[in-house]
Design a protein around this motif. Sequence first.
Motif, PDB file in Angstrom:
ATOM      1  N   HIS A 130       0.178  17.922  -0.618  1.00 10.49           N
ATOM      2  CA  HIS A 130      -0.086  16.928  -1.650  1.00 10.49           C
ATOM      3  C   HIS A 130       1.008  15.854  -1.659  1.00 10.49           C
ATOM      4  N   ALA A 131       0.619  14.640  -2.024  1.00 14.55           N
ATOM      5  CA  ALA A 131       1.572  13.569  -2.313  1.00 14.55           C
ATOM      6  C   ALA A 131       1.360  13.137  -3.756  1.00 14.55           C
ATOM      7  N   ILE A 132       2.338  13.416  -4.608  1.00  9.80           N
ATOM      8  CA  ILE A 132       2.282  13.035  -6.018  1.00  9.80           C
ATOM      9  C   ILE A 132       2.776  11.590  -6.133  1.00  9.80           C
ATOM     10  N   ILE A 133       1.973  10.728  -6.740  1.00  8.80           N
ATOM     11  CA  ILE A 133       2.317   9.304  -6.842  1.00  8.80           C
ATOM     12  C   ILE A 133       2.507   8.957  -8.312  1.00  8.80           C
ATOM     13  N   MET A 134       3.748   8.770  -8.698  1.00 10.61           N
ATOM     14  CA  MET A 134       4.078   8.456 -10.091  1.00 10.61           C
ATOM     15  C   MET A 134       3.802   6.979 -10.383  1.00 10.61           C
ATOM     16  N   ASP A 138       6.721   2.714  -5.589  1.00 11.18           N
ATOM     17  CA  ASP A 138       6.487   1.492  -4.809  1.00 11.18           C
ATOM     18  C   ASP A 138       5.161   1.673  -4.072  1.00 11.18           C
ATOM     19  N   MET A 139       4.094   1.032  -4.578  1.00  7.25           N
ATOM     20  CA  MET A 139       2.757   1.311  -4.057  1.00  7.25           C
ATOM     21  C   MET A 139       2.576   0.866  -2.609  1.00  7.25           C
ATOM     22  N   ASP A 140       3.260  -0.194  -2.199  1.00  6.53           N
ATOM     23  CA  ASP A 140       3.167  -0.609  -0.796  1.00  6.53           C
ATOM     24  C   ASP A 140       3.762   0.457   0.119  1.00  6.53           C
ATOM     25  N   GLN A 141       4.904   1.021  -0.289  1.00  6.67           N
ATOM     26  CA  GLN A 141       5.506   2.107   0.492  1.00  6.67           C
ATOM     27  C   GLN A 141       4.578   3.323   0.509  1.00  6.67           C
ATOM     28  N   VAL A 142       3.994   3.645  -0.648  1.00  2.24           N
ATOM     29  CA  VAL A 142       3.094   4.797  -0.741  1.00  2.24           C
ATOM     30  C   VAL A 142       1.940   4.658   0.233  1.00  2.24           C
ATOM     31  N   VAL A 143       1.305   3.485   0.236  1.00  5.70           N
ATOM     32  CA  VAL A 143       0.132   3.279   1.100  1.00  5.70           C
ATOM     33  C   VAL A 143       0.531   3.355   2.568  1.00  5.70           C
ATOM     34  N   ASN A 144       1.631   2.709   2.943  1.00  2.35           N
ATOM     35  CA  ASN A 144       2.103   2.793   4.326  1.00  2.35           C
ATOM     36  C   ASN A 144       2.350   4.239   4.741  1.00  2.35           C
ATOM     37  N   ASP A 145       3.001   4.987   3.856  1.00  2.00           N
ATOM     38  CA  ASP A 145       3.320   6.375   4.177  1.00  2.00           C
ATOM     39  C   ASP A 145       2.064   7.240   4.242  1.00  2.00           C
ATOM     40  N   LEU A 146       1.109   7.008   3.351  1.00  2.00           N
ATOM     41  CA  LEU A 146      -0.130   7.791   3.375  1.00  2.00           C
ATOM     42  C   LEU A 146      -0.942   7.518   4.633  1.00  2.00           C
ATOM     43  N   ILE A 147      -0.938   6.286   5.085  1.00  2.00           N
ATOM     44  CA  ILE A 147      -1.674   5.962   6.315  1.00  2.00           C
ATOM     45  C   ILE A 147      -1.077   6.729   7.494  1.00  2.00           C
ATOM     46  N   GLY A 168      -2.195   9.092 -13.646  1.00  2.00           N
ATOM     47  CA  GLY A 168      -2.709   8.064 -14.550  1.00  2.00           C
ATOM     48  C   GLY A 168      -3.771   7.215 -13.878  1.00  2.00           C
ATOM     49  N   GLU A 169      -4.737   6.762 -14.658  1.00  2.00           N
ATOM     50  CA  GLU A 169      -5.854   5.975 -14.114  1.00  2.00           C
ATOM     51  C   GLU A 169      -5.388   4.655 -13.530  1.00  2.00           C
ATOM     52  N   GLN A 170      -4.419   4.019 -14.157  1.00  2.00           N
ATOM     53  CA  GLN A 170      -3.939   2.735 -13.644  1.00  2.00           C
ATOM     54  C   GLN A 170      -3.312   2.907 -12.265  1.00  2.00           C
ATOM     55  N   THR A 171      -2.537   3.976 -12.099  1.00  2.00           N
ATOM     56  CA  THR A 171      -1.939   4.269 -10.789  1.00  2.00           C
ATOM     57  C   THR A 171      -3.033   4.526  -9.762  1.00  2.00           C
ATOM     58  N   ALA A 172      -4.059   5.286 -10.155  1.00  4.91           N
ATOM     59  CA  ALA A 172      -5.156   5.607  -9.242  1.00  4.91           C
ATOM     60  C   ALA A 172      -5.896   4.348  -8.791  1.00  4.91           C
ATOM     61  N   GLU A 173      -6.172   3.444  -9.736  1.00  2.01           N
ATOM     62  CA  GLU A 173      -6.893   2.218  -9.379  1.00  2.01           C
ATOM     63  C   GLU A 173      -6.066   1.335  -8.450  1.00  2.01           C
ATOM     64  N   LYS A 174      -4.757   1.240  -8.711  1.00  2.96           N
ATOM     65  CA  LYS A 174      -3.881   0.465  -7.820  1.00  2.96           C
ATOM     66  C   LYS A 174      -3.853   1.075  -6.418  1.00  2.96           C
ATOM     67  N   LEU A 175      -3.796   2.413  -6.366  1.00  5.87           N
ATOM     68  CA  LEU A 175      -3.772   3.093  -5.068  1.00  5.87           C
ATOM     69  C   LEU A 175      -5.052   2.831  -4.291  1.00  5.87           C
ATOM     70  N   VAL A 176      -6.191   3.009  -4.943  1.00  6.13           N
ATOM     71  CA  VAL A 176      -7.484   2.818  -4.271  1.00  6.13           C
ATOM     72  C   VAL A 176      -7.627   1.382  -3.774  1.00  6.13           C
ATOM     73  N   GLU A 177      -7.223   0.435  -4.611  1.00  3.79           N
ATOM     74  CA  GLU A 177      -7.350  -0.980  -4.249  1.00  3.79           C
ATOM     75  C   GLU A 177      -6.602  -1.306  -2.963  1.00  3.79           C
ATOM     76  N   LYS A 178      -5.410  -0.741  -2.831  1.00  2.78           N
ATOM     77  CA  LYS A 178      -4.600  -1.039  -1.650  1.00  2.78           C
ATOM     78  C   LYS A 178      -4.938  -0.150  -0.451  1.00  2.78           C
TER      79      LYS A 178
END
Length: 375
Positions: A130-134, A138-147, A168-178
Amino acid sequence: TEGAGPGIDMYSMRQPLGVVAGITPFNFPAMIPMWMFGVAIACGNTFICKPSEKDPSVPIRLAELMMEAGAPAGVLNVVNGDKEAVDAILTDPTIQAVSFVGSSNIAEYVYATGAAHGKRVQAMGGAKNHAIIMPDADMDQVVNDLIGAGYGSAGERCMAISVAVPVGEQTAEKLVEKLVPRVQSLKVGISTAADSDYGPLVSKAHMDKVSAYIDMGVKEGAELLVDGRGFKLQGYENGFFLGGSLFDKVTPDMQTYKEEIFGPVLQIVRAKDFDEAAALPTKHQYGNGVAIFTRDGDAARSFASRVQVGMVGINVPIPVPLAYHTFGGWKRSAFGDTNQHGPEGVKFWTRIKTVTSRWPTGLKEDSSFVIPTMK
């Protein structure tokens, strides 16, 4: 004081086991055998490697290089085969210890069978990392790392991130968008092409198995945001390729969440808060690796301390420790009580002997040494 008593010395030594063996997986045909035989041989053992039948040539080349480097014949041996070869290793009375890396069901079989035949066994199994995303990550770093961590090596590694847990829903929506456009733009190609993000899966059977998990996820009600099924690479239409797949709104009761998919498939499980997110990897049957993305040191420290997983990354997506530490998971990710390589590897490939000695020179004639009793 000197020693254990007047004129009495006590010391321990570690000695090699003798003939030992390793059973290694297809996904890292050089690294994992070297985790095993490097330490085992350095500790004075001779080693038998039984590599995966899906890609046996790299371990054979490693053995050739060892002999070219001057290793005596018989120090590193490679035996090819399937379950018959595995069972021969697990039951042969000469072989003192067996190390294994592969799927959990086979790891459990290797551990139980080897132990039943008096062997020391360490057996590393599967994972659901699992990767827990608070919210402060840094969402750009998160997305790069998840890829990289989710889709690199076509997801065929036991340290792949296969579950993203936005808090949180806001974090989830930002993650999905990117994340969605990045998964859609993954370059799937032949493994020797420099611009390929990842190559084919190991076999048609495994490609079909991963595709079946995607089918299952759809039936279970998860939302398939990116569908990698049916991908065909021009000029390699019969290759075992899958595009990247991304699921959202996965829930812990789904079979696709409970089991290891081992392919280019990332699942998003949304959590309401930190406690719910942290409980997910702790409750899961696997406990290999986990990561948390945050700028909050207190949250990261608390998470690392309490999560029931063997290897933890803080803003690091694949927390494989270097060799002066050791590699190993918890729960159904590992059977046996020692980790791979490093200091734990030295313990595994040797056994301890403790010596208590007394030399009579200079002792008085009436001196005596007895074990204390109740008298």
